[in-house]
Design a protein around this motif. Structure first.
Motif, short mmCIF file in Angstrom:
data_model
loop_
_atom_site.label_atom_id
_atom_site.label_comp_id
_atom_site.label_asym_id
_atom_site.label_seq_id
_atom_site.Cartn_x
_atom_site.Cartn_y
_atom_site.Cartn_z
N UNK A 182 -8.55 70.32 -53.07
CA UNK A 182 -7.51 69.76 -52.19
C UNK A 182 -6.83 70.88 -51.40
N UNK A 183 -6.53 72.00 -52.07
CA UNK A 183 -5.85 73.09 -51.36
C UNK A 183 -6.76 73.69 -50.29
N UNK A 184 -8.00 74.00 -50.65
CA UNK A 184 -8.88 74.68 -49.69
C UNK A 184 -9.28 73.77 -48.53
N UNK A 185 -9.10 72.45 -48.68
CA UNK A 185 -9.40 71.53 -47.58
C UNK A 185 -8.25 71.41 -46.58
N UNK A 186 -7.10 72.04 -46.89
CA UNK A 186 -5.98 72.03 -45.95
C UNK A 186 -6.33 72.81 -44.68
N UNK A 187 -5.59 72.55 -43.62
CA UNK A 187 -5.76 73.32 -42.39
C UNK A 187 -5.39 74.79 -42.65
N UNK A 188 -6.08 75.69 -41.96
CA UNK A 188 -5.83 77.12 -42.15
C UNK A 188 -4.36 77.45 -41.93
N UNK A 189 -3.74 76.82 -40.96
CA UNK A 189 -2.32 77.07 -40.67
C UNK A 189 -1.45 76.80 -41.91
N UNK A 190 -1.77 75.73 -42.62
CA UNK A 190 -0.99 75.40 -43.83
C UNK A 190 -1.27 76.39 -44.96
N UNK A 224 -0.05 90.34 -54.40
CA UNK A 224 -1.26 89.87 -55.08
C UNK A 224 -1.13 88.45 -55.62
N UNK A 225 -0.32 87.64 -54.94
CA UNK A 225 -0.21 86.22 -55.24
C UNK A 225 -0.33 85.44 -53.95
N UNK A 226 -1.02 84.28 -54.03
CA UNK A 226 -1.14 83.44 -52.86
C UNK A 226 -2.53 83.44 -52.26
N UNK A 227 -2.59 83.05 -50.99
CA UNK A 227 -3.86 82.76 -50.33
C UNK A 227 -4.47 83.98 -49.65
N UNK A 228 -5.77 84.14 -49.83
CA UNK A 228 -6.55 85.18 -49.15
C UNK A 228 -7.61 84.48 -48.31
N UNK A 229 -7.61 84.73 -47.01
CA UNK A 229 -8.50 84.03 -46.09
C UNK A 229 -9.93 84.57 -46.15
N UNK A 263 2.96 68.01 -50.13
CA UNK A 263 1.55 68.07 -49.73
C UNK A 263 0.62 67.88 -50.92
N UNK A 264 0.89 68.59 -52.01
CA UNK A 264 0.04 68.55 -53.21
C UNK A 264 0.93 68.37 -54.44
N UNK A 265 1.30 67.13 -54.76
CA UNK A 265 2.32 66.88 -55.78
C UNK A 265 1.95 67.31 -57.20
#
Length: 260
Positions: free
Chosen positions: A7-15, A24-29, A69-71
């Motif tokens: 579900x997370x990886x299917x979000x828009x890149x902007x989100x 070292x926490x969070x999203x890496x493109x 967005x992701x409850x």
């Protein structure tokens, strides 16, 4: 866990970029890292999300998608993190016994006193594969800490090299066993055991199929000093590595992966 990861990886890149990696926490493109510093590629074609320790002062550094967005995302990941950490602690206990140490040895030296336990969700988009060249989804590397517990969705791609110092390297596919975790030995364990337990050189080859995995890195407390165990060295087999503070080693490895 995999359902929420997708579900997370299917979000828009902007989100996703609203949660871009900090501390070292969070999203890496896609292509933001190169796990093999000797690689000439522009970056590994995968995206990921890091979740750090859930307890203590460091827990506040984690980033989470909004409940709107992701409850159920955060609660699912926290539950999975806690369960795999428990399994990792049991494995470390067994490793200590295998080394003829007390089962609580690694706890007593501080390695498991607020360990640096990181969950990394990974997504390899299959459509990036070129038909005329071999592409690594994750270039060859070993993990930095004690052990890694890896869950996969069953899509092939993970390979290991048993003799990492030999050239040319011989790569073997890791078979998928449904419901099982794959366990990698990390660099810290290799240093403690003077290469008796060698860190696992591995890579992920793109197969043309979309692939998800989740790696749980059980790393020592950053202040823990890692030095050769007395039972793993002798006059004929002296220590191969100098003592080092775990946090210093891991920070340097991260710097080489992401750049200064």
């Amino acid at each position: 866990m995999f359902n929420e990861s997708k579900k997370f990886f299917s979000l828009q890149l902007e989100d996703k970029m609203k949660l871009a990696r900090k501390e070292h926490r969070g999203y890496t493109a896609l292509c933001d890292e190169i796990l093999d510093p000797s690689s000439t590629s522009e970056g590994d074609p995968k995206e990921s999300f890091y979740i750090g320790p859930l307890e203590g002062t460091l827990s506040s550094m984690n980033q989470w998608p909004s409940l709107e967005i992701l409850p159920t995302w955060r609660s699912t990941m926290e539950y999975y993190h806690q369960k795999v950490l428990s399994a990792g602690r049991r494995l470390i206990h067994l490793i200590a016994l295998a080394l003829n140490l007390n089962g609580d040895f690694f706890q007593k030296v501080g390695a498991l006193d607020a360990p640096m336990a990181f969950l990394r969700l990974l997504h390899y988009p299959g459509e990036l594969v070129s038909s005329n060249q071999e592409v690594c989804g994750a270039s060859a590397h070993s993990d930095y800490g004690m052990i890694t517990l890896l869950a996969t969705d069953g899509v092939p791609g993970l390979q290991v090299c048993r003799e990492k110092f030999n050239q040319p390297r011989l790569w073997e596919d890791v078979p998928n066993i449904k419901g099982a975790l794959i366990v990698n030995i990390g660099d810290m364990m290799e240093r403690w055991t003077n290469c008796l337990f060698r860190s696992t050189l591995h890579r992920v080859m793109s197969s043309g199929q979309e692939r998800y995995s989740a790696a749980f890195f059980l790393d020592p407390n950053g202040d823990c000093v890692v030095e050769c165990l007395e039972s793993c060295c002798s006059e004929s087999n002296p220590p191969k590595f100098a003592p080092i503070r775990s946090g210093d080693y891991i920070k340097e490895r991260i710097r080489l992966t992401y750049g200064s």
